[in-house]
Write a protein that holds these residues in place. Structure first.
Motif, PDB file in Angstrom:
ATOM      1  N   ALA A 260       0.826  -1.209   0.000  1.00 37.07           N
ATOM      2  CA  ALA A 260       0.000   0.000   0.000  1.00 37.07           C
ATOM      3  C   ALA A 260       0.861   1.260   0.000  1.00 37.07           C
ATOM      4  CB  ALA A 260      -0.938  -0.005   1.213  1.00 37.07           C
ATOM      5  N   ALA A 261       1.962   1.231   0.749  1.00 39.10           N
ATOM      6  CA  ALA A 261       2.864   2.390   0.792  1.00 39.10           C
ATOM      7  C   ALA A 261       3.507   2.633  -0.570  1.00 39.10           C
ATOM      8  CB  ALA A 261       3.936   2.171   1.854  1.00 39.10           C
ATOM      9  N   ALA A 262       3.855   1.548  -1.268  1.00 36.62           N
ATOM     10  CA  ALA A 262       4.453   1.702  -2.607  1.00 36.62           C
ATOM     11  C   ALA A 262       3.451   2.304  -3.579  1.00 36.62           C
ATOM     12  CB  ALA A 262       4.937   0.343  -3.110  1.00 36.62           C
ATOM     13  N   LEU A 263       2.199   1.868  -3.500  1.00 29.21           N
ATOM     14  CA  LEU A 263       1.166   2.440  -4.372  1.00 29.21           C
ATOM     15  C   LEU A 263       0.937   3.913  -4.042  1.00 29.21           C
ATOM     16  CD1 LEU A 263      -1.401  -0.519  -4.418  1.00 29.21           C
ATOM     17  CD2 LEU A 263       0.330   0.052  -6.136  1.00 29.21           C
ATOM     18  N   ILE A 344      -2.488  -3.623 -11.442  1.00 30.52           N
ATOM     19  CA  ILE A 344      -2.399  -3.251 -12.865  1.00 30.52           C
ATOM     20  C   ILE A 344      -3.388  -2.135 -13.184  1.00 30.52           C
ATOM     21  CG2 ILE A 344      -2.873  -4.081 -15.209  1.00 30.52           C
ATOM     22  CD1 ILE A 344      -1.741  -6.802 -14.314  1.00 30.52           C
ATOM     23  N   CYS A 345      -4.627  -2.268 -12.703  1.00 30.69           N
ATOM     24  CA  CYS A 345      -5.647  -1.249 -12.958  1.00 30.69           C
ATOM     25  C   CYS A 345      -5.242   0.089 -12.352  1.00 30.69           C
ATOM     26  CB  CYS A 345      -6.988  -1.724 -12.375  1.00 30.69           C
ATOM     27  SG  CYS A 345      -8.394  -0.653 -12.728  1.00 30.69           S
ATOM     28  N   TYR A 346      -4.698   0.057 -11.137  1.00 33.72           N
ATOM     29  CA  TYR A 346      -4.237   1.283 -10.480  1.00 33.72           C
ATOM     30  C   TYR A 346      -3.127   1.948 -11.295  1.00 33.72           C
ATOM     31  CZ  TYR A 346      -2.087   4.255  -6.884  1.00 33.72           C
ATOM     32  OH  TYR A 346      -1.557   5.322  -6.181  1.00 33.72           O
ATOM     33  N   LEU A 347      -2.165   1.159 -11.741  1.00 32.04           N
ATOM     34  CA  LEU A 347      -1.052   1.726 -12.495  1.00 32.04           C
ATOM     35  C   LEU A 347      -1.507   2.276 -13.848  1.00 32.04           C
ATOM     36  CD1 LEU A 347       1.793  -0.859 -11.779  1.00 32.04           C
ATOM     37  CD2 LEU A 347       1.597   1.482 -10.906  1.00 32.04           C
ATOM     38  N   ILE A 348      -2.414   1.566 -14.517  1.00 36.46           N
ATOM     39  CA  ILE A 348      -2.930   2.073 -15.793  1.00 36.46           C
ATOM     40  C   ILE A 348      -3.663   3.388 -15.579  1.00 36.46           C
ATOM     41  CG2 ILE A 348      -4.627   1.636 -17.614  1.00 36.46           C
ATOM     42  CD1 ILE A 348      -3.879  -1.302 -17.491  1.00 36.46           C
ATOM     43  N   LEU A 388       2.296 -12.744  -2.831  1.00 34.27           N
ATOM     44  CA  LEU A 388       2.199 -11.407  -2.238  1.00 34.27           C
ATOM     45  C   LEU A 388       3.550 -10.704  -2.257  1.00 34.27           C
ATOM     46  CD1 LEU A 388       0.499  -9.296  -0.766  1.00 34.27           C
ATOM     47  CD2 LEU A 388       0.983 -10.484   1.382  1.00 34.27           C
ATOM     48  N   VAL A 389       4.599 -11.454  -1.938  1.00 34.47           N
ATOM     49  CA  VAL A 389       5.950 -10.885  -1.992  1.00 34.47           C
ATOM     50  C   VAL A 389       6.289 -10.459  -3.417  1.00 34.47           C
ATOM     51  CG1 VAL A 389       8.413 -11.421  -1.751  1.00 34.47           C
ATOM     52  CG2 VAL A 389       6.796 -12.136   0.020  1.00 34.47           C
ATOM     53  N   LEU A 390       5.887 -11.262  -4.385  1.00 34.19           N
ATOM     54  CA  LEU A 390       6.223 -10.986  -5.791  1.00 34.19           C
ATOM     55  C   LEU A 390       5.640  -9.656  -6.250  1.00 34.19           C
ATOM     56  CD1 LEU A 390       7.564 -12.102  -8.344  1.00 34.19           C
ATOM     57  CD2 LEU A 390       5.405 -13.252  -8.880  1.00 34.19           C
ATOM     58  N   VAL A 391       4.343  -9.418  -6.018  1.00 34.77           N
ATOM     59  CA  VAL A 391       3.724  -8.173  -6.472  1.00 34.77           C
ATOM     60  C   VAL A 391       4.279  -6.983  -5.693  1.00 34.77           C
ATOM     61  CG1 VAL A 391       1.735  -8.311  -4.897  1.00 34.77           C
ATOM     62  CG2 VAL A 391       1.521  -7.084  -7.057  1.00 34.77           C
ATOM     63  N   THR A 392       4.617  -7.192  -4.426  1.00 31.20           N
ATOM     64  CA  THR A 392       5.176  -6.097  -3.627  1.00 31.20           C
ATOM     65  C   THR A 392       6.575  -5.736  -4.090  1.00 31.20           C
ATOM     66  OG1 THR A 392       3.872  -6.856  -1.722  1.00 31.20           O
ATOM     67  CG2 THR A 392       5.684  -5.339  -1.279  1.00 31.20           C
ATOM     68  N   VAL A 393       7.388  -6.738  -4.394  1.00 29.59           N
ATOM     69  CA  VAL A 393       8.749  -6.489  -4.871  1.00 29.59           C
ATOM     70  C   VAL A 393       8.733  -5.726  -6.190  1.00 29.59           C
ATOM     71  CG1 VAL A 393      10.805  -7.620  -5.816  1.00 29.59           C
ATOM     72  CG2 VAL A 393       9.847  -8.392  -3.650  1.00 29.59           C
ATOM     73  N   VAL A 394       7.805  -6.090  -7.085  1.00 30.66           N
ATOM     74  CA  VAL A 394       7.707  -5.381  -8.364  1.00 30.66           C
ATOM     75  C   VAL A 394       7.372  -3.904  -8.129  1.00 30.66           C
ATOM     76  CG1 VAL A 394       6.376  -5.184 -10.501  1.00 30.66           C
ATOM     77  CG2 VAL A 394       7.113  -7.427  -9.700  1.00 30.66           C
ATOM     78  N   VAL A 399       9.304   1.841  -7.614  1.00 30.24           N
ATOM     79  CA  VAL A 399       9.554   3.058  -6.825  1.00 30.24           C
ATOM     80  C   VAL A 399      11.047   3.367  -6.800  1.00 30.24           C
ATOM     81  CG1 VAL A 399       9.524   4.006  -4.490  1.00 30.24           C
ATOM     82  CG2 VAL A 399       7.490   2.870  -5.400  1.00 30.24           C
ATOM     83  N   ALA A 400      11.852   2.358  -6.511  1.00 27.80           N
ATOM     84  CA  ALA A 400      13.300   2.571  -6.417  1.00 27.80           C
ATOM     85  C   ALA A 400      13.895   3.016  -7.747  1.00 27.80           C
ATOM     86  CB  ALA A 400      13.969   1.278  -5.943  1.00 27.80           C
ATOM     87  N   LEU A 401      13.468   2.389  -8.838  1.00 19.21           N
ATOM     88  CA  LEU A 401      13.984   2.768 -10.149  1.00 19.21           C
ATOM     89  C   LEU A 401      13.594   4.206 -10.504  1.00 19.21           C
ATOM     90  CD1 LEU A 401      13.379  -0.511 -12.199  1.00 19.21           C
ATOM     91  CD2 LEU A 401      15.587   0.493 -11.574  1.00 19.21           C
TER      92      LEU A 401
END
Length: 447
Positions: A260-263, A344-348, A388-394, A399-401
């Motif tokens: 949630a923080a990353a979003l 995906i919907c949020y990012l789009i 859950l870890v996978l989607v969070t890491v992405v 964010v980091a990039l």
């Protein structure tokens, strides 16, 4: 005393001024939308299916249009001043009744029509409250009044469609046919509402305060982000029954908060502040068009994405919170696709928002959307915690990039935002310094 004695006692409606900020009453009004997001997620979580998801998103779209109309009214009048809060509380109560009836409306095979009829009647009440409040403010302005008339048919037709959606499906002999008719009628309401916003154009209502408009939408996005955190908490406590939380539930909940923080970061670190400055710099009809397209329309996919994230995260954390659950098991059902689809919907939505507001496109984000879509078949097969870890890491990786690749522009933007904030704070402090020397004229000032 006449019919307006209560307006005389409470005070008149006060127009919004340039530079105005969100009123505390508006935040109070938003509590109903906090509840609405919560109810939509809870009602959908019982049975996540294609039909349920579709109708939940249709209900969300209609609620969002109510929110948009509410913000348009707030561009003309201070909702917390004079007699206006009294009128708005009526609309607030009607909206609360709407939300209370949502679960029965979302059910695929709902028995009875009390809930759907409550939705239609409550919708009419809240829309009439907004319509009357707007008319009261602009009744002496010919251009604004004509703009209001262009919006009135949408209210009448959309209410009739919602009533039809409450009555007609119950007459169908086949429940599946009834559900299809209901969804088609709700979809017609959504198309009518958003098409009306485009057809009405940008000649009427203006955005007096860009600060107020952007802050209003930023706050509702924060509420939707809060729902994702709340859903993680609900999921971690569903199966506990007074027992100590399991460590997988604690780990999953912590990862959910990081997601949630990353979003939050992906919108509010650069894109949100830059769009706010753009709206400030835009005037006249272009400002209205930008406010409508970027905020009123393109915030909806972001809100919908966060609702889907909430659903997926709750399902995942609930699964992991069950005692003696083997960690190597994948999450059954649609929880993982819903979680990834929500991100995906949020990012789009945020990509389209950036494209409309800033006329720029971050290809890194486009690549992330493609990557997440490709990872869905993998995520449904790996253990639930790993998914859950996978989607969070992405998301954290994105964010980091962006922090690295956009370092110069980000630094310049943050410097400008901080300079604006400190200048505003200094002027407020200077103005209020008079309170120490002499009482302000006409009572306490509004700042």
């Amino acid at each position: 005393m006449g019919g307006g004695w209560w307006r005389t006692r409470l005070g008149p409606a006060i127009p919004l001024a340039p530079g105005a900020r969100v009123d505390r009453f508006e935040i109070f009004f938003d509590l109903v939308f906090v509840f609405s997001f919560f109810i939509i997620v809870r009602a959908t979580a019982h049975d996540i299916s294609g039909h349920t998801l579709l109708h939940s998103l249709l209900v969300l779209a209609v609620l969002w249009w109510i929110w948009v109309v509410h913000t348009v009214v707030a561009t003309r009048v201070r909702l917390g001043e004079g007699f206006v809060p009294v009128v708005m509380v009526i609309g607030m109560a009607a909206l609360f009744a709407f939300v209370l009836a949502v679960p029965q409306t979302i059910e695929t095979h709902s028995a009875g029509i009390a809930g759907p009829i409550t939705v239609a009647v409550s919708y009419l009440v809240i829309r009439v409250v907004h319509l009357w409040m707007y008319w009261h403010v602009v009744r002496t302005m010919p251009v604004e009044s004509r703009h209001l008339l262009r919006l009135t048919p949408e209210l009448v037709i959309s209410t009739a469609l919602l009533l039809a959606a409450a009555l007609i499906p119950s007459q169908a002999t086949n429940p599946e046919t009834g559900a299809l008719i209901r969804d088609l009628l709700w979809a017609s309401v959504v198309v009518l509402q958003y098409a009306t916003g485009l057809i009405a154009g940008n000649r009427g209502a203006g955005v007096v305060s860009a600060e107020h408009w952007t802050e209003r939408y930023d706050l509702i996005l924060m509420i939707a982000l809060g729902e994702s955190v709340l859903s993680v908490g609900v999921g971690s406590s569903t199966s506990l029954d007074g027992q100590s939380p399991t460590w997988p539930a604690i780990v999953a909940s912590s990862i959910g908060v990081v997601l949630a923080a990353a979003l939050w970061w992906l919108h509010f670190d650069v894109i949100g502040p830059a769009a706010r400055m753009t709206l400030h710099a835009t005037l006249g009809r272009p400002r209205v068009a930008l406010a409508r397209d970027a905020y009123a329309y393109l915030f909806l996919p972001m809100i919908a994405g966060l609702i889907l994230v909430s659903l997926g995260a709750e399902k995942m954390v609930t699964w992991l919170a069950q005692p003696h659950r083997p960690l190597g098991e994948a999450l059954p059902g649609p929880g993982v696709p819903v979680l990834f689809g929500g991100v995906i919907c949020y990012l789009i939505g945020d990509i389209l928002f950036q494209l409309r507001a800033l006329r720029t496109l971050t290809w890194l984000r486009v690549g992330t959307v493609v990557l997440l879509a490709l990872l869905v078949p993998v995520a449904v097969r790996v253990p639930a915690l790993a998914a859950l870890v996978l989607v969070t890491v992405v998301c954290v990786g994105l964010v980091a990039l962006e922090v690295v690749t956009m370092a110069d522009s980000r630094r310049a933007l943050r410097t400008a935002v901080f300079a604006e904030r400190t200048t505003h704070e200094a002027r407020e402090t200077e103005w209020r310094a008079r309170w120490h020397d002499e009482p302000p004229e006409g009572g306490a000032p509004v700042s």
